[in-house]
Design an enzyme around this catalytic site. Structure first.
Site, PDB file in Angstrom:
ATOM      1  CG  ASN A  10      16.026  61.558  35.289  1.00 56.39           C
ATOM      2  OD1 ASN A  10      15.824  61.668  36.407  1.00 56.39           O
ATOM      3  ND2 ASN A  10      16.597  61.890  34.460  1.00 56.39           N
ATOM      4  CE  LYS A  12      16.777  58.173  33.678  1.00 51.06           C
ATOM      5  NZ  LYS A  12      17.444  57.271  33.197  1.00 51.06           N
ATOM      6  CG  HIS A  95      16.005  62.372  30.544  1.00 52.03           C
ATOM      7  ND1 HIS A  95      15.566  61.274  29.944  1.00 52.03           N
ATOM      8  CD2 HIS A  95      16.555  61.908  31.580  1.00 52.03           C
ATOM      9  CE1 HIS A  95      16.426  60.343  29.925  1.00 52.03           C
ATOM     10  NE2 HIS A  95      17.036  60.889  30.783  1.00 52.03           N
ATOM     11  CD  GLU A  97      14.258  57.955  30.047  1.00 55.47           C
ATOM     12  OE1 GLU A  97      13.893  59.009  31.438  1.00 55.47           O
ATOM     13  OE2 GLU A  97      15.539  57.193  30.319  1.00 55.47           O
ATOM     14  CD  GLU A 167      21.141  62.347  30.296  1.00 50.03           C
ATOM     15  OE1 GLU A 167      21.799  61.940  30.964  1.00 50.03           O
ATOM     16  OE2 GLU A 167      19.738  62.949  30.544  1.00 50.03           O
ATOM     17  N   GLY A 173      21.720  54.416  30.382  1.00 52.71           N
ATOM     18  CA  GLY A 173      20.588  53.208  30.829  1.00 52.71           C
ATOM     19  C   GLY A 173      22.045  52.069  30.209  1.00 52.71           C
ATOM     20  CB  SER A 213      26.503  54.726  31.101  1.00 52.47           C
ATOM     21  OG  SER A 213      25.250  53.418  31.151  1.00 52.47           O
TER      22      SER A 213
HETATM   23  P1  PGA Z   1      21.778  56.502  33.611  1.00 51.70           P
HETATM   24  O1  PGA Z   1      20.512  57.800  32.539  1.00 51.70           O
HETATM   25  O2  PGA Z   1      22.892  57.536  34.337  1.00 51.70           O
HETATM   26  O3  PGA Z   1      21.073  55.710  34.087  1.00 51.70           O
HETATM   27  O4  PGA Z   1      22.403  55.908  32.056  1.00 51.70           O
HETATM   28  C1  PGA Z   1      21.113  59.004  32.474  1.00 51.70           C
HETATM   29  C2  PGA Z   1      20.090  60.166  32.201  1.00 51.70           C
HETATM   30  O5  PGA Z   1      18.974  59.523  31.797  1.00 51.70           O
HETATM   31  O6  PGA Z   1      19.931  61.242  32.778  1.00 51.70           O
END
Ligand code: PGA
Length: 249
Positions: A10, A12, A95, A97, A167, A173, A213
């Site tokens: 992803n 982003k 997601h 976000e 997630e 993140g 992560s």
């Molecule tokens: P990350 O993000 O691997 O940077 O923790 C995962 C995601 O948001 O899909």
């Protein structure tokens, strides 16, 4: 039959069209795999260019979002048929976000999931709890609710092909990965929820990823758990380490 693993990056809101091509060229030789499905979920503006750049490779094209109408007065949105015609196979839906910053709710995500299937796209439906919800001990209930609403009206045959990404918001993140036991607990509960909605065959077929992560060092332990069928990768999907995640064994 064993489920095939699926590792999706992803990206982003990262990489201009030119930078995207550079990243694809860097990652192409590193993500070769016979037994893992590899997906790059790129920003919408990069879909066509990345689609060209991955031709002849094992990389599948993915989007990060879509709207639940085919066309119309929805300024700034992208439709499922646009994605499909551009060669997109997978689309991330819901997601955390998007839920948080763009106020997408479970009912809207259900509409998106249904529309994705209608247009031959495979949804990667995201679910997950906040740290508060984990501390309150309601995280499994919360995630079961997210799944049950998102899958309203989805047939068993469609659900068998879907991907769910668990997630935990506190692990995205942050560098704070869920332990493999924590991730397995929830992924098993998600599979059980699918079993209750549908049947054993659907629960055994659907693929459930862990995200939050994930990196080349922890992927093997996470992906070795019986109910974790791969990962949704943010930060590490923009680096050579993504190759280590795909080749986690
Ligand atoms: P990350 O993000 O691997 O940077 O923790 C995962 C995601 O948001 O899909």
């Amino acid at each position: 039959m064993a489920r095939r693993k699926i590792v999706a990056g992803n990206w982003k809101m990262n990489k201009t069209p030119k930078e995207a091509i550079d990243l694809v060229n860097e990652l192409k030789p590193l993500v070769v795999s016979d037994d893992v499905d590899v997906v790059f979920c790129v920003p919408a503006i990069n879909i066509l260019t990345v689609g060209e750049a991955i031709k002849g490779t094992n990389i599948n094209l993915g989007a990060q979002n879509m709207y639940h109408e085919e066309s119309g007065a929805y300024t700034g949105e992208i439709s499922p048929n646009m994605l499909q015609e551009a060669g997109v196979k997978y689309v991330i839906i819901g997601h955390s976000e998007r839920r948080e910053y763009f106020k997408e709710d479970d009912e809207m995500l259900n509409k998106k999931v249904l529309k994705a299937f209608e247009h031959g796209l495979t949804p990667i439906l995201c679910c997950g709890e906040s740290l508060t919800q984990r501390k309150q001990g309601i995280y499994i209930d919360w995630i079961r609710m997210q799944i049950k609403i998102a899958f309203q009206g989805v047939t068993a045959d469609q659900a068998k092909t879907a991907v769910i990404a668990y997630e935990p918001i506190w692990a995205i993140g942050t560098g704070e990965t869920a332990t493999s036991d924590q991730a397995e607990e929830v992924c098993a509960a998600v599979r059980q929820c699918i079993r209750e909605i549908y049947d054993d065959a659907t629960a055994e077929a659907i693929r459930i990823q862990y995200g939050g992560s994930v990196n080349g060092k922890n992927a093997n332990e996470l992906f070795s758990k019986p109910n974790i069928d791969g990962g949704l990768i943010g930060g590490a999907s923009l680096k050579a380490d993504f190759g280590n995640i795909v080749n986690y064994k």
